[in-house]
Write a protein that holds these residues in place. Structure first.
Motif, PDB file in Angstrom:
ATOM      1  N   ALA A   8      23.046  18.143  96.599  1.00 45.77           N
ATOM      2  CA  ALA A   8      22.190  17.926  97.771  1.00 45.77           C
ATOM      3  C   ALA A   8      20.724  18.129  97.394  1.00 45.77           C
ATOM      4  O   ALA A   8      19.850  17.357  97.802  1.00 45.77           O
ATOM      5  N   GLU A   9      20.465  19.152  96.582  1.00 44.26           N
ATOM      6  CA  GLU A   9      19.085  19.404  96.141  1.00 44.26           C
ATOM      7  C   GLU A   9      18.577  18.271  95.253  1.00 44.26           C
ATOM      8  O   GLU A   9      17.435  17.837  95.363  1.00 44.26           O
ATOM      9  N   HIS A  10      19.448  17.786  94.394  1.00 42.19           N
ATOM     10  CA  HIS A  10      19.033  16.765  93.426  1.00 42.19           C
ATOM     11  C   HIS A  10      18.901  15.389  94.066  1.00 42.19           C
ATOM     12  O   HIS A  10      17.920  14.680  93.840  1.00 42.19           O
ATOM     13  N   TYR A  11      19.907  14.991  94.840  1.00 37.75           N
ATOM     14  CA  TYR A  11      19.938  13.621  95.376  1.00 37.75           C
ATOM     15  C   TYR A  11      19.393  13.538  96.798  1.00 37.75           C
ATOM     16  O   TYR A  11      19.217  12.435  97.321  1.00 37.75           O
ATOM     17  N   GLY A  12      19.153  14.688  97.449  1.00 37.94           N
ATOM     18  CA  GLY A  12      18.802  14.683  98.879  1.00 37.94           C
ATOM     19  C   GLY A  12      20.079  14.582  99.694  1.00 37.94           C
ATOM     20  O   GLY A  12      21.113  14.117  99.185  1.00 37.94           O
ATOM     21  N   GLU A  13      20.006  15.009 100.956  1.00 36.15           N
ATOM     22  CA  GLU A  13      21.215  14.995 101.811  1.00 36.15           C
ATOM     23  C   GLU A  13      21.754  13.567 101.947  1.00 36.15           C
ATOM     24  O   GLU A  13      22.958  13.342 101.998  1.00 36.15           O
ATOM     25  N   ASP A  14      20.849  12.575 101.969  1.00 35.20           N
ATOM     26  CA  ASP A  14      21.261  11.172 102.095  1.00 35.20           C
ATOM     27  C   ASP A  14      22.032  10.688 100.874  1.00 35.20           C
ATOM     28  O   ASP A  14      22.917   9.846 100.970  1.00 35.20           O
ATOM     29  N   GLY A  15      21.647  11.204  99.725  1.00 30.72           N
ATOM     30  CA  GLY A  15      22.274  10.762  98.480  1.00 30.72           C
ATOM     31  C   GLY A  15      23.615  11.429  98.233  1.00 30.72           C
ATOM     32  O   GLY A  15      24.339  11.072  97.297  1.00 30.72           O
ATOM     33  N   LEU A  16      23.963  12.391  99.077  1.00 26.66           N
ATOM     34  CA  LEU A  16      25.215  13.133  98.884  1.00 26.66           C
ATOM     35  C   LEU A  16      26.368  12.378  99.540  1.00 26.66           C
ATOM     36  O   LEU A  16      26.901  12.775 100.564  1.00 26.66           O
ATOM     37  N   ASN A  17      26.712  11.241  98.934  1.00 31.43           N
ATOM     38  CA  ASN A  17      27.754  10.386  99.510  1.00 31.43           C
ATOM     39  C   ASN A  17      29.148  10.837  99.081  1.00 31.43           C
ATOM     40  O   ASN A  17      29.310  11.792  98.321  1.00 31.43           O
ATOM     41  N   ASP A  18      30.170  10.121  99.572  1.00 28.08           N
ATOM     42  CA  ASP A  18      31.562  10.498  99.294  1.00 28.08           C
ATOM     43  C   ASP A  18      31.875  10.489  97.797  1.00 28.08           C
ATOM     44  O   ASP A  18      32.637  11.325  97.313  1.00 28.08           O
ATOM     45  N   GLY A  19      31.296   9.503  97.076  1.00 29.18           N
ATOM     46  CA  GLY A  19      31.551   9.402  95.630  1.00 29.18           C
ATOM     47  C   GLY A  19      31.079  10.652  94.917  1.00 29.18           C
ATOM     48  O   GLY A  19      31.805  11.230  94.098  1.00 29.18           O
ATOM     49  N   ARG A  20      29.877  11.091  95.226  1.00 29.57           N
ATOM     50  CA  ARG A  20      29.348  12.292  94.561  1.00 29.57           C
ATOM     51  C   ARG A  20      30.156  13.530  94.958  1.00 29.57           C
ATOM     52  O   ARG A  20      30.447  14.382  94.120  1.00 29.57           O
ATOM     53  N   ARG A  21      30.490  13.623  96.256  1.00 26.56           N
ATOM     54  CA  ARG A  21      31.296  14.774  96.712  1.00 26.56           C
ATOM     55  C   ARG A  21      32.633  14.805  95.980  1.00 26.56           C
ATOM     56  O   ARG A  21      33.173  15.873  95.707  1.00 26.56           O
ATOM     57  N   ARG A  22      33.167  13.616  95.688  1.00 37.70           N
ATOM     58  CA  ARG A  22      34.434  13.539  94.945  1.00 37.70           C
ATOM     59  C   ARG A  22      34.303  14.256  93.596  1.00 37.70           C
ATOM     60  O   ARG A  22      35.223  14.900  93.124  1.00 37.70           O
TER      61      ARG A  22
END
Lengths: 242, 242
Positions: B103-117
């Motif tokens: 979240a810090e690196h990509y921003g809350e918007d960049g924290l998509n399902d793929g990254r959470r995976r």
């Protein structure tokens, strides 16, 4: 009936010690793919009879055919033929025709113990011949025993490939210039929609400028075409949104 | 206690279809050899959970440690973490610290399902971090789960190598310009004489001008030196006789 699935068993301490980078399995993987035979596993084990026998017996039970690479030369570490014979409960016998051919080629003086060792084959095996060497590979049951020296392996592989395959796989690759994570969910939905198509995503590096490829394989040309279109549409949509 | 034996499990359809030539296992083989850890097997299996689980459970029972490569990205074909969790009977949980970092690196918007995976790890696993990516590898029990992308694999491998090894192997190679068959019997006797030394013979091609290498590996420097001398003496003797 041609073999629809196969495994490759590479035998050699030189691969496991990092001395040599394995090349034969990669060649066979490419050739089997071209012919429509599914390569289901590659196993690399050391020059230890128990390990070869256990692995071979597992693979030949699980898949239509097994191709082995390595360990059929003249030296003490070449124990593949012994191991294959043991796995099949067969005797290892000196093949008269091969010995005769060696005698003609090398002369009676040149027919030493090392060369005779390479004339030993499991009882009941058929020979796999190639132009590169007198010493044969063998086929026994669903197992093909090939040499480890790359040019001999390639030549012997050529001789047996007719036994493998079916309807060909087709492959399409699509270049991608966005992060995998941004299309992962959409690609998952496309995969669910096209079960006949094997879809993989391969980033070539990570960092600030994401780049990679989406790779689609299938035996069903129609489904492949539709899946490729679906991926392209999906990527175009994501691009327009970004 | 450092791991004295290891296996490598490579997970990826792209290797079995011949699309990609495997590189990570070769790198790990070289590094483990340098550190004195015996690499006992390399297995390459497809992106199929049952195959990954079965192979992993076999390898982790048979050897001190297992290093896996591949299948920990964000896309649907990245099922290694799920498979590892299943093999250990653990839940896959989203790691809060990794999610926070993303979240810090990509921003809350960049924290998509793929990254959470990629933030999902088996419960109880410890993280393997490297400079190349936020998404971690993990260690659980005697299994080290690393990425498939070569530069990330290399970086994660560096981070775990301290757990592997013991007394270093040493390797010596001797060039040979005669046919393997002419020294096979003599080399066999030397192998019997030096059980601590692993002796292999590798012809580089066959044909009219035989050429190859005899390779000797050992953790026992003294035995290695004596075995090398024995091979050199044996070759000089055969040369003199020919």
């Amino acid at each position: 009936m041609k073999h629809q699935t196969a495994a490759i068993l590479v035998i050699g301490n030189e691969i496991l010690s990092g001395r040599t980078r394995e090349a034969n399995a990669h060649l066979a993987a490419k050739q089997l793919f071209k012919r429509g035979c599914k390569l289901a596993e590659i196993a690399i084990v050391p020059d230890i009879e128990a390990r070869i026998v256990t692995t071979l017996n597992r693979l030949r039970a699980d898949f239509d055919a097994v191709i082995t690479s390595g360990g059929i030369g003249p030296t003490h570490d070449d124990i593949t033929m012994d191991s294959i014979a043991f796995a099949f409960g067969k005797e290892l016998i000196e093949h008269r025709y091969i010995v005769q051919e060696m005698a003609e080629h090398y002369g009676e003086d040149g027919l030493n113990d090392g060369r005779r060792r390479m004339a030993r084959v499991p009882e009941g095996a058929s020979l796999i011949r190639c132009q590169k060497t007198i010493a044969p590979g063998v086929q026994i049951g669903n197992v093909y025993v090939l040499a480890g020296v790359p040019d001999i392996f390639a030549s012997q592989l050529e001789a047996i490939l007719g036994d493998f395959g079916g309807r060909s796989f087709q492959r399409r690759e699509i270049e991608v210039d966005m992060a995998e994570s941004s299309f992962a969910a959409s690609l998952d939905r496309i995969q669910v929609q096209f079960p006949d198509v094997e879809i993989g995503s391969y980033p070539s590096h990570c960092g600030n400028r994401p780049h990679g490829k989406i790779c689609l394989n299938s035996k069903n040309g129609d489904a492949l075409l539709k899946a490729v279109q679906a991926v392209q549409t999906m990527l175009a949509k994501l691009h327009a949104e970004s």
